[in-house]
Design a protein around this motif. Sequence first.
Motif, PDB file in Angstrom:
ATOM      1  N   ARG A 262      72.553  17.408  -7.482  1.00 36.89           N
ATOM      2  CA  ARG A 262      71.125  17.129  -7.658  1.00 36.89           C
ATOM      3  C   ARG A 262      70.420  18.183  -8.514  1.00 36.89           C
ATOM      4  O   ARG A 262      69.233  18.036  -8.833  1.00 36.89           O
ATOM      5  N   GLU A 263      71.132  19.244  -8.834  1.00 37.80           N
ATOM      6  CA  GLU A 263      70.534  20.300  -9.666  1.00 37.80           C
ATOM      7  C   GLU A 263      70.393  19.807 -11.108  1.00 37.80           C
ATOM      8  O   GLU A 263      71.217  19.040 -11.606  1.00 37.80           O
ATOM      9  N   LYS A 264      69.381  20.294 -11.793  1.00 31.45           N
ATOM     10  CA  LYS A 264      69.175  19.930 -13.186  1.00 31.45           C
ATOM     11  C   LYS A 264      69.725  21.032 -14.085  1.00 31.45           C
ATOM     12  O   LYS A 264      69.454  22.217 -13.874  1.00 31.45           O
ATOM     13  N   VAL A 265      70.504  20.641 -15.087  1.00 35.31           N
ATOM     14  CA  VAL A 265      71.074  21.612 -16.017  1.00 35.31           C
ATOM     15  C   VAL A 265      69.984  22.049 -16.984  1.00 35.31           C
ATOM     16  O   VAL A 265      69.314  21.206 -17.604  1.00 35.31           O
ATOM     17  N   PRO A 266      69.732  23.356 -17.122  1.00 38.09           N
ATOM     18  CA  PRO A 266      68.656  23.820 -18.009  1.00 38.09           C
ATOM     19  C   PRO A 266      68.933  23.472 -19.469  1.00 38.09           C
ATOM     20  O   PRO A 266      70.092  23.407 -19.894  1.00 38.09           O
ATOM     21  N   ALA A 267      67.866  23.236 -20.223  1.00 37.13           N
ATOM     22  CA  ALA A 267      68.006  22.912 -21.645  1.00 37.13           C
ATOM     23  C   ALA A 267      68.595  24.088 -22.409  1.00 37.13           C
ATOM     24  O   ALA A 267      69.388  23.912 -23.342  1.00 37.13           O
ATOM     25  N   ASP A 268      68.225  25.301 -22.009  1.00 39.22           N
ATOM     26  CA  ASP A 268      68.770  26.510 -22.617  1.00 39.22           C
ATOM     27  C   ASP A 268      70.079  26.859 -21.914  1.00 39.22           C
ATOM     28  O   ASP A 268      70.084  27.324 -20.771  1.00 39.22           O
ATOM     29  N   LYS A 269      71.180  26.637 -22.601  1.00 41.60           N
ATOM     30  CA  LYS A 269      72.494  26.841 -21.973  1.00 41.60           C
ATOM     31  C   LYS A 269      72.802  28.319 -21.717  1.00 41.60           C
ATOM     32  O   LYS A 269      73.732  28.643 -20.985  1.00 41.60           O
ATOM     33  N   LEU A 270      72.023  29.208 -22.301  1.00 43.72           N
ATOM     34  CA  LEU A 270      72.198  30.645 -22.025  1.00 43.72           C
ATOM     35  C   LEU A 270      71.811  30.987 -20.594  1.00 43.72           C
ATOM     36  O   LEU A 270      72.143  32.063 -20.088  1.00 43.72           O
ATOM     37  N   LEU A 271      71.087  30.074 -19.935  1.00 40.63           N
ATOM     38  CA  LEU A 271      70.695  30.307 -18.543  1.00 40.63           C
ATOM     39  C   LEU A 271      71.814  29.972 -17.559  1.00 40.63           C
ATOM     40  O   LEU A 271      71.717  30.285 -16.379  1.00 40.63           O
ATOM     41  N   LEU A 272      72.862  29.331 -18.056  1.00 42.80           N
ATOM     42  CA  LEU A 272      74.007  29.051 -17.196  1.00 42.80           C
ATOM     43  C   LEU A 272      74.733  30.348 -16.864  1.00 42.80           C
ATOM     44  O   LEU A 272      74.745  31.301 -17.660  1.00 42.80           O
TER      45      LEU A 272
END
Length: 571
Positions: A262-272
């Motif tokens: 249910r988590e949303k993947v952030p648009a900025d992949k550097l936040l992964l």
Amino acid sequence: MGNSSEDKYTKDGTVDIHGNPAVKKDTGNWRACPYILANECGERLAYYGMSTNLVNYMKERLHQGNSTAANNVTSWSGTCYLMPLLGAFIADAYAGRYWTIASFMIVYILGLILLTMTATVRGLAPHCHDGVCGEPTEVETAAVFAALYLIALGTGGIKPCVSSFGADQFDDSDELEKKRKSSFFNWFYLSINIGSLVASSVLVYIQTNVGWGWGFGIPAAAMSVAVVSFFLGTPLYRHQKPGGSPITRIAQVIVASLRKSREKVPADKLLLYECTRNKSAIQGSRKLDHTEQFKFFDKAAVKSREDTIEGSVSPWRLCTVTQVEELKSVVRLLPIWASGIVFAAVYSQMGTMFVLQGNTLDRRMGPSFSIPSASLSIFDTISVIAWVPLYDRVVVPVARRFTGRERGFTQLTRMGIGLVISIFSMLAAGILELARLRAVARYDLYDDVDGVVPMSIFWQVPQYFIVGAAEVFTFVGQLEFFYDQAPDAMRSMCSALSLTTTALGNYLSTLLVVIVTAITTKNGKLGWIPDDLNRGHLDYFFWLLAILSVLNFGLYLLIANWYTYKKTIAI
């Protein structure tokens, strides 16, 4: 991999200061490869020394019919190429490639010794008189299969590791060594076929004209030489430290992504989530850059509020981007892997249907010599031996001028060319079988005791030669592709994955024979592949494989167009 050249070299030669594969100046490169290539040549001589003529051994010593003997050979051969999954897991997770190869070679030799005993020792070998053997006992039959499957287990620890271990001797961060690594796979495959050349010529002749004891004893001796060669090169080898269980890491990503569905993947992949240090979280592996495919798995690298509060988080809840990309790399490889199964089924015909077809042809060479039908595979080997240097020295430079690529073709293009070539091998085999059946009808050989058609066995040469050309493009391209596209800490596992196409190709061949036999023998009919091939239609079986190959190539084009190459991050 490393920053300065000083960083890359460590005292123990296992990993550098970043946890990546180490590179010692006085080890690896081409200086270490002759020992690995000689080992592979000896091991393949032993393997093909058994397998090339095994269908005839099953018929003569175990009194099996054509379909049963062919299926037993392809089932065993399939197992030989399925067991590498076990050996690869042990190598990548715990023992490393060197010790896995060393350990499984002992099992291999034990299997070879037992197989030799089944042809020579009373109580294990069927009683034979004037070349005619009696019905084997259950113990004698069981001993043969026990030996063969011991060999299959031994193969499982060697095959997935030896090509990767050879490629490990070249440093990916050094452009010159990286270029040499591409050539290594060509010469590695050449060493395989030099062993095959001796097996399909000398050993098949010995098995047919001298005896199975010598015919199996020599492969056992060849394997002993392979072991000695491997250990002689020990001081020169570079070793990649095992990175832990790849299956566990894959499971962690799947579980973590499901828990965070249910988590949303952030648009900025550097936040992964990823390690902020230079060192990768996976021992002996470079970091992998994020890719856009299979976005659901990115959820495993999303840092939730819960993760932030807890501080130290379980890897079953939060995984690094590199760990996620490991799984993505494997998933991307699966369609390419599946496309090789039909090709492997075509390749497996050299040890079964081509041999059975050759048994019905005129094998005479002069007044007093007859070539064993299994020895015709020598032309496949000659084709490979001719094509490897031709590809490396002529095809690649010419292709480079047109494509601008250092390797001439992409690995996917190279494999696709091989798939197309393989179609023509089945067409050649089918056309020959059609001509052979017409000769049977012309000379009315249906009730002939020997069943030999007055056509030279050398009419089989084109189909063997075409298979050899296809191998150089598809199998060598596959070896290089699966090594390059595998995550660093999963290279043995991915090499094993590429080998399982051969296993499944053999099983597919077995399945096709079973289905074809079941359908075509209804209502008392003899079917396509009866014991008397003069009354069969083996050509229909070859047409079936040609049609499957065409359909497979169409799917391959779609898969290759979809594929995204992995991207590593220099740290």
